[in-house]
Motif scaffolding. Structure first.
Motif, PDB file in Angstrom:
ATOM      1  N   PHE A 187       1.707   7.389   2.414  1.00 49.43           N
ATOM      2  CA  PHE A 187       2.403   8.112   3.472  1.00 49.43           C
ATOM      3  C   PHE A 187       3.038   9.421   3.007  1.00 49.43           C
ATOM      4  CE2 PHE A 187       2.133   3.875   5.238  1.00 49.43           C
ATOM      5  CZ  PHE A 187       1.802   4.122   6.560  1.00 49.43           C
ATOM      6  N   VAL A 188       3.272   9.554   1.700  1.00 51.12           N
ATOM      7  CA  VAL A 188       3.858  10.799   1.198  1.00 51.12           C
ATOM      8  C   VAL A 188       2.795  11.697   0.569  1.00 51.12           C
ATOM      9  CG1 VAL A 188       5.529  11.803  -0.417  1.00 51.12           C
ATOM     10  CG2 VAL A 188       6.104   9.713   0.837  1.00 51.12           C
ATOM     11  N   PHE A 189       1.932  11.110  -0.284  1.00 57.17           N
ATOM     12  CA  PHE A 189       0.919  11.914  -0.971  1.00 57.17           C
ATOM     13  C   PHE A 189      -0.436  11.912  -0.252  1.00 57.17           C
ATOM     14  CE2 PHE A 189       3.910  10.726  -4.364  1.00 57.17           C
ATOM     15  CZ  PHE A 189       4.192  11.991  -4.891  1.00 57.17           C
ATOM     16  N   GLY A 190      -0.551  11.140   0.797  1.00 50.58           N
ATOM     17  CA  GLY A 190      -1.787  11.132   1.578  1.00 50.58           C
ATOM     18  C   GLY A 190      -2.987  10.563   0.850  1.00 50.58           C
ATOM     19  N   MET A 191      -2.786   9.597  -0.047  1.00 47.97           N
ATOM     20  CA  MET A 191      -3.894   8.983  -0.776  1.00 47.97           C
ATOM     21  C   MET A 191      -4.621   7.964   0.094  1.00 47.97           C
ATOM     22  SD  MET A 191      -2.356   8.191  -4.572  1.00 47.97           S
ATOM     23  CE  MET A 191      -1.641   9.462  -5.614  1.00 47.97           C
ATOM     24  N   ARG A 192      -5.929   7.887  -0.094  1.00 45.69           N
ATOM     25  CA  ARG A 192      -6.719   6.850   0.575  1.00 45.69           C
ATOM     26  C   ARG A 192      -6.601   5.556  -0.229  1.00 45.69           C
ATOM     27  NH1 ARG A 192     -10.762   8.554   4.110  1.00 45.69           N
ATOM     28  NH2 ARG A 192     -12.014   6.736   3.519  1.00 45.69           N
ATOM     29  N   PRO A 193      -6.198   4.444   0.393  1.00 45.67           N
ATOM     30  CA  PRO A 193      -6.080   3.180  -0.362  1.00 45.67           C
ATOM     31  C   PRO A 193      -7.412   2.751  -0.962  1.00 45.67           C
ATOM     32  CG  PRO A 193      -4.993   3.016   1.772  1.00 45.67           C
ATOM     33  CD  PRO A 193      -5.785   4.292   1.797  1.00 45.67           C
ATOM     34  N   ALA A 194      -7.387   2.354  -2.211  1.00 49.85           N
ATOM     35  CA  ALA A 194      -8.585   1.810  -2.855  1.00 49.85           C
ATOM     36  C   ALA A 194      -8.798   0.382  -2.388  1.00 49.85           C
ATOM     37  CB  ALA A 194      -8.409   1.865  -4.371  1.00 49.85           C
ATOM     38  N   GLU A 195      -9.909  -0.221  -2.842  1.00 46.36           N
ATOM     39  CA  GLU A 195     -10.167  -1.619  -2.524  1.00 46.36           C
ATOM     40  C   GLU A 195      -9.138  -2.500  -3.228  1.00 46.36           C
ATOM     41  OE1 GLU A 195     -12.374  -3.447  -0.624  1.00 46.36           O
ATOM     42  OE2 GLU A 195     -12.816  -1.520   0.311  1.00 46.36           O
ATOM     43  N   PRO A 196      -8.479  -3.406  -2.512  1.00 45.91           N
ATOM     44  CA  PRO A 196      -7.528  -4.306  -3.179  1.00 45.91           C
ATOM     45  C   PRO A 196      -8.263  -5.283  -4.090  1.00 45.91           C
ATOM     46  CG  PRO A 196      -7.834  -4.968  -0.899  1.00 45.91           C
ATOM     47  CD  PRO A 196      -8.572  -3.668  -1.063  1.00 45.91           C
ATOM     48  N   ALA A 254      -8.298   6.216  -8.282  1.00 47.08           N
ATOM     49  CA  ALA A 254      -9.365   6.684  -7.393  1.00 47.08           C
ATOM     50  C   ALA A 254      -9.053   8.081  -6.847  1.00 47.08           C
ATOM     51  CB  ALA A 254      -9.551   5.694  -6.248  1.00 47.08           C
ATOM     52  N   HIS A 255      -7.787   8.320  -6.521  1.00 38.29           N
ATOM     53  CA  HIS A 255      -7.383   9.622  -5.967  1.00 38.29           C
ATOM     54  C   HIS A 255      -7.511  10.733  -7.010  1.00 38.29           C
ATOM     55  CE1 HIS A 255      -5.237  12.300  -3.205  1.00 38.29           C
ATOM     56  NE2 HIS A 255      -4.524  12.721  -4.257  1.00 38.29           N
ATOM     57  N   ASN A 256      -7.264  10.398  -8.277  1.00 38.14           N
ATOM     58  CA  ASN A 256      -7.296  11.406  -9.344  1.00 38.14           C
ATOM     59  C   ASN A 256      -8.497  11.210 -10.267  1.00 38.14           C
ATOM     60  OD1 ASN A 256      -4.512  12.761  -8.969  1.00 38.14           O
ATOM     61  ND2 ASN A 256      -3.993  10.586  -9.036  1.00 38.14           N
ATOM     62  N   ILE A 305     -15.471   2.052 -17.110  1.00 35.55           N
ATOM     63  CA  ILE A 305     -16.830   2.208 -16.566  1.00 35.55           C
ATOM     64  C   ILE A 305     -17.008   3.609 -16.000  1.00 35.55           C
ATOM     65  CG2 ILE A 305     -18.379   1.451 -14.724  1.00 35.55           C
ATOM     66  CD1 ILE A 305     -17.360  -1.386 -15.178  1.00 35.55           C
ATOM     67  N   ALA A 306     -15.999   4.107 -15.287  1.00 32.93           N
ATOM     68  CA  ALA A 306     -16.057   5.459 -14.715  1.00 32.93           C
ATOM     69  C   ALA A 306     -16.164   6.525 -15.801  1.00 32.93           C
ATOM     70  CB  ALA A 306     -14.825   5.712 -13.854  1.00 32.93           C
ATOM     71  N   LEU A 307     -15.578   6.264 -16.965  1.00 35.32           N
ATOM     72  CA  LEU A 307     -15.647   7.203 -18.086  1.00 35.32           C
ATOM     73  C   LEU A 307     -16.956   7.098 -18.868  1.00 35.32           C
ATOM     74  CD1 LEU A 307     -11.993   6.847 -19.447  1.00 35.32           C
ATOM     75  CD2 LEU A 307     -12.948   8.791 -18.191  1.00 35.32           C
TER      76      LEU A 307
END
Length: 446
Positions: free
Chosen positions: A37-46, A325-327, A372-374
């Motif tokens: 709600f403040v930084f506007g991030m999209r929630p990742a998969e829980p 995920a956002h960064n 894995i992403a790296l």
């Protein structure tokens, strides 16, 4: 902006870890609220897979506990520890390791800590030595246990057939080598008990001196009628999980379809779904064959611990995953070249996150997807896996506090500077040796 978000993440984790229990979970959700709600991030998969794994495995262990199986196992472990008290610095940690490896949770160590403290003190062996490395061994056992949420989480993240058996093949012997190294590190830790001024002062107290000179006595444990049956069923469940991971070709293929929690798009079953089905089915079998009521299971201490673990993992991992995920692009750009050139450096990042999260499963679920992403291969991720056991660094984890509390001699303690506590030397030695051994074994086996 990245650093502000990172600082917020760390602050939420630090506050949550101090709150204990579900503190990590609720503070994680507070952080999620700010991120969205403040930084506007999209929630990742829980982390639904890890949550369900924890629920299933610990509920089954709680069922075994309610049926008396855990008391029976602790009794066996107690006999082993008391049988050769002169070598308790080595026997206690390895006994603890195998008990926790079988049960899939470090919380069973609470029953052994008073026994270790008593036997070592009455043999005039500084209790700090076996207690410290036994606590570390209880944690290390989870990175490789087929019934631990951390091992199941890593297998689910690696998503290739045979991942779970590879984790066990590498991490169990690597962690055993780590425990052995930790035993040697603890062997001469602190003053000998007869030379310790704190101990000598306590010996002036009649109650303490009478207890210390009373000799080692075997405690009497009442074994419930269905205890051995419960242990057998639990053992069969472990065997089925191991076989499923080792021989995925033996599992049924249910035909192509939409991928879900338990099945891939090609119709093959995922290990996550198999673990949940097998363990909860084992729980049902224990309840039916030992006539253990569901009310008794829900009153078990492990069942309560499971509820706290699920909430904690849900909140803190969801928050961490959303941040990463956002960064994602920035993190890959800043860390990718270093980590790919020096893969061992990722172990440092995992170790530092484990210190803050106080949970092997949560650390695994938060950090391994980043690996894995790296672009790190599975052999490297398995190699750094023991680094998730860094929850001993800050002396606030329940197993550490329990060890301190049961040591009537006062030898197991937290130092003036917090970090110089009884567990830091054997713990650091054990973790470093386990990681190095895991990398070496990975090169040999994979």
């Amino acid at each position: 902006m990245l650093w502000i978000q990172f600082i917020l993440l760390i602050v939420m984790i630090l506050i949550g870890s101090r709150m204990k229990g579900i503190g990590l979970g609720v503070m994680g959700m507070l952080g999620m609220l700010v991120f969205v709600f403040v930084f506007g991030m999209r929630p990742a998969e829980p982390p639904l897979d890890v949550m369900l794994i924890i629920l299933a495995i610990v509920a089954t262990a709680a069922t075994m506990q309610a049926a008396g199986g855990l008391d029976y196992l602790v009794g066996v472990a107690e006999n082993i520890i008391r049988s050769n008290p002169e070598r308790i610095v080595f026997i206690a940690p390895f006994t603890t390791f195998f008990l926790c490896l079988f049960a899939g949770t470090s919380h069973v160590v609470y029953s052994l800590l008073p026994i270790i403290a008593e036997v070592s003190a009455k043999k005039r062996i500084r209790p700090e030595r076996p207690l410290s490395i036994s606590v570390v061994a209880a944690h290390l056992a989870l990175t490789g246990s087929p019934m631990s949420a951390a091992t199941a989480a890593l297998a689910a993240i690696l998503v290739y057939n045979g991942a779970s058996i590879h984790i066990m093949m590498i991490c169990i012997p690597a962690c055993l080598l780590g425990v052995l190294a930790g035993c040697f590190a603890a062997l001469r830790m602190g003053r000998e008990l007869p030379d310790d001024p704190v101990f000598l002062q306590k010996m002036q107290e009649p109650n303490f001196s009478n207890w210390i000179n009373s000799g080692i006595r075997q405690s009497q444990r009442e074994v419930k009628p269905g205890a051995k049956t419960a242990v057998l069923i639990f053992g069969i469940a472990i065997l089925l999980v191991v076989i499923s991971g080792a021989f995925p070709g033996w599992l049924p293929n249910l035909g192509a379809g939409k991928e879900n929690f338990a099945m891939r798009a090609d119709g093959s079953l995922k290990m996550v779904g198999i673990i949940v089905m097998v363990t909860l089915a084992a729980s049902a079998a224990i309840m039916l064959l030992t006539k253990t009521s569901s009310e008794t299971v829900m009153k078990a201490t492990l069942f309560t611990a499971m509820a706290a673990a699920v909430v904690s993992v849900f909140g803190v991992v969801w928050m961490s995953a959303t941040f990463m995920a956002h960064n994602d692009a920035t993190i890959k750009a800043s860390l990718g070249s270093v980590v790919n050139q020096f893969p061992w450096t990722f172990a440092i990042a995992v170790f530092l996150m484990g210190i803050l999260m106080f949970s092997q499963a949560a650390t695994t679920r938060a950090m391994m997807p980043l690996g894995i992403a790296l672009g790190l291969p599975p052999v490297v991720l398995i190699g750094v896996f023991p680094a998730v056991n860094s929850d001993f660094v800050l002396p606030g984890y329940p197993t550490l506090l329990a060890a301190i509390n049961v040591d009537r001699t006062g030898s197991t303690s937290i130092g003036r500077y917090v970090f110089n506590h009884s567990f830091i030397r054997p713990g650091m030695v054990a973790i470093v040796v386990a990681i190095l051994s895991a990398f070496l074994l990975g090169e040999l086996f994979l």
